[in-house]
Write a protein that holds these residues in place. Sequence first.
Motif, PDB file in Angstrom:
ATOM      1  N   GLU A 224       1.129  -1.066  -0.010  1.00 36.33           N
ATOM      2  CA  GLU A 224      -0.233  -0.405  -0.022  1.00 36.33           C
ATOM      3  C   GLU A 224       0.778   1.321  -0.030  1.00 36.33           C
ATOM      4  O   GLU A 224       0.304   2.297   0.302  1.00 36.33           O
ATOM      5  CB  GLU A 224      -0.843  -0.471   1.251  1.00 36.33           C
ATOM      6  N   GLY A 225       1.724   1.171  -0.052  1.00 35.17           N
ATOM      7  CA  GLY A 225       3.465   2.210  -0.212  1.00 35.17           C
ATOM      8  C   GLY A 225       3.721   2.945   1.475  1.00 35.17           C
ATOM      9  O   GLY A 225       3.916   3.740   1.638  1.00 35.17           O
ATOM     10  N   GLN A 226       3.458   1.753   2.510  1.00 39.18           N
ATOM     11  CA  GLN A 226       3.736   2.318   3.806  1.00 39.18           C
ATOM     12  C   GLN A 226       4.996   2.097   4.304  1.00 39.18           C
ATOM     13  O   GLN A 226       5.517   1.024   3.462  1.00 39.18           O
ATOM     14  CB  GLN A 226       2.395   2.019   4.908  1.00 39.18           C
ATOM     15  N   SER A 227       5.193   2.590   5.218  1.00 39.66           N
ATOM     16  CA  SER A 227       6.826   1.572   5.644  1.00 39.66           C
ATOM     17  C   SER A 227       6.689   1.554   6.196  1.00 39.66           C
ATOM     18  O   SER A 227       5.111   1.823   7.674  1.00 39.66           O
ATOM     19  CB  SER A 227       7.216   3.765   5.819  1.00 39.66           C
ATOM     20  N   VAL A 228       6.887   0.510   6.876  1.00 43.36           N
ATOM     21  CA  VAL A 228       6.970  -0.852   7.754  1.00 43.36           C
ATOM     22  C   VAL A 228       8.481  -1.163   8.124  1.00 43.36           C
ATOM     23  O   VAL A 228       9.683  -0.639   7.341  1.00 43.36           O
ATOM     24  CB  VAL A 228       6.414  -1.730   6.929  1.00 43.36           C
ATOM     25  N   THR A 229       8.506  -1.297   9.722  1.00 43.11           N
ATOM     26  CA  THR A 229       9.923  -1.769   9.696  1.00 43.11           C
ATOM     27  C   THR A 229      10.270  -3.294   9.144  1.00 43.11           C
ATOM     28  O   THR A 229       8.735  -4.112  10.129  1.00 43.11           O
ATOM     29  CB  THR A 229       9.836  -1.993  11.572  1.00 43.11           C
ATOM     30  N   VAL A 230      11.152  -4.580   8.482  1.00 41.42           N
ATOM     31  CA  VAL A 230      11.145  -5.316   8.793  1.00 41.42           C
ATOM     32  C   VAL A 230      12.267  -5.579   8.937  1.00 41.42           C
ATOM     33  O   VAL A 230      13.664  -4.859   9.207  1.00 41.42           O
ATOM     34  CB  VAL A 230      10.686  -5.977   6.996  1.00 41.42           C
ATOM     35  N   GLY A 231      13.188  -6.826   8.136  1.00 44.31           N
ATOM     36  CA  GLY A 231      14.206  -7.282   8.422  1.00 44.31           C
ATOM     37  C   GLY A 231      14.821  -7.601   7.503  1.00 44.31           C
ATOM     38  O   GLY A 231      14.923  -8.190   6.849  1.00 44.31           O
ATOM     39  N   ALA A 232      16.455  -7.247   7.437  1.00 46.50           N
ATOM     40  CA  ALA A 232      17.076  -7.315   6.526  1.00 46.50           C
ATOM     41  C   ALA A 232      18.856  -8.066   6.583  1.00 46.50           C
ATOM     42  O   ALA A 232      19.075  -7.394   7.537  1.00 46.50           O
ATOM     43  CB  ALA A 232      16.656  -6.395   5.615  1.00 46.50           C
TER      44      ALA A 232
END
Length: 404
Positions: A224-232
């Motif tokens: 949806e184009g929203q900034s979310v926290t994920v792992g990398a």
Amino acid sequence: MGSYLLGVVLFALGIAATIALHELGHMSAARMFGMRVRRYFVGFGPTVFSWRKGHTEYGFKAVPLGGFCDIAGMTNQDEVTAEEAPFAMRNKPWWQRIIVLLGGIIMNILLALGLIYSVAVGYGLPNPNVDLTATVGETGCVAQKQVDAQTLSPCEGEGPAAQAGVAPGDKIYSVNGQATPTFQDVATEVRQHPGETVTLEIERDGQRMEVPVAVESVQRLNAEGQSVTVGAIGVSSAPFKDVILEYGPVDGIGATFAFTGQMLGATMQGLAAFPAKIPGVAASIFGAQRDQESPMSVVGASRVGGELAQRDSWPMFVMLLANLNLFLALFNLVPLPPLDGGHIAVVLYEVIRDRIRKLRGLAPAGPANYTKLMPLTYTVAMLLLGVGALVIVADVVNPVKLFG
């Protein structure tokens, strides 16, 4: 834009040709067995123009979303004249009637084979045995933010994977014990553990080992184009080898049949999942995200054809048309009237019924009474029209887009 419109027009013409040839399959089989074909039309609705040759009227109708081949005496409710009676379909042997009903389906399969063969010898076919194991291509730094759909923020230095000793060429088989058969599976699993330490099961030079990796917390954009926290962890996939296999005119024949079999299997699965996808299509009309694997109408398929043409993806364009033919073939085999499979089911019912009557010392009962099937026929027809209209609306307001 010009190539896009060209692709839309060409794919729409391909669909029209598919429909016309499907009906030609019925007509050719009917004539082969001496049946009378009254009309052969492409489209529905008001007649645009037509012409007559022999006993058959040929023509085009205003709505190019189907077609029909009118064979005299196809059912017991179809009135035939005394002159037509010897050529009526219902008065022919049962096996001839089934071949005629299968004529369109056989034509669709032959068309698909021809299209797939042209791709096999002109471009190549996907390798069914390609190794999709998650293999590290490169290790690098981890960008902290995603700017837009195509851009990440600058970064430098080594990322968590490189710091943990992961190297290019390593094959990743699991993350925290969760099997990861593809690189996408690795990415999906890692994204769920920002700020944690995960254990990668890797293979290097034939040896399996476990490597703990500290996952960084980063910001990425969701669907949806929203900034979310994920792992990398800073790894990228190695390119697959021998993804496309090229064939000559001879070995392309076997490859075509093998690949068509695989496509038929996938199409059967798609057909089985078709009803469950309709609610999602309806929801997409009101703003929900459209599933890329959701059903498409003539409108949607033509738009996808335009996208492929715009990117010079002509092999995919042809394969999409081949897949459409396979879908139509299998869909028409569904044993419900007014589909071909429904008429075939009625013929087989007559055969079984008459053989039972013969065992009882009774004469054949003749053609089945289609009047009893009319409620079911109308119900199925209305459902097909309703679903077709629903998908067309979805394809207009929220179409499937292959390239975003």
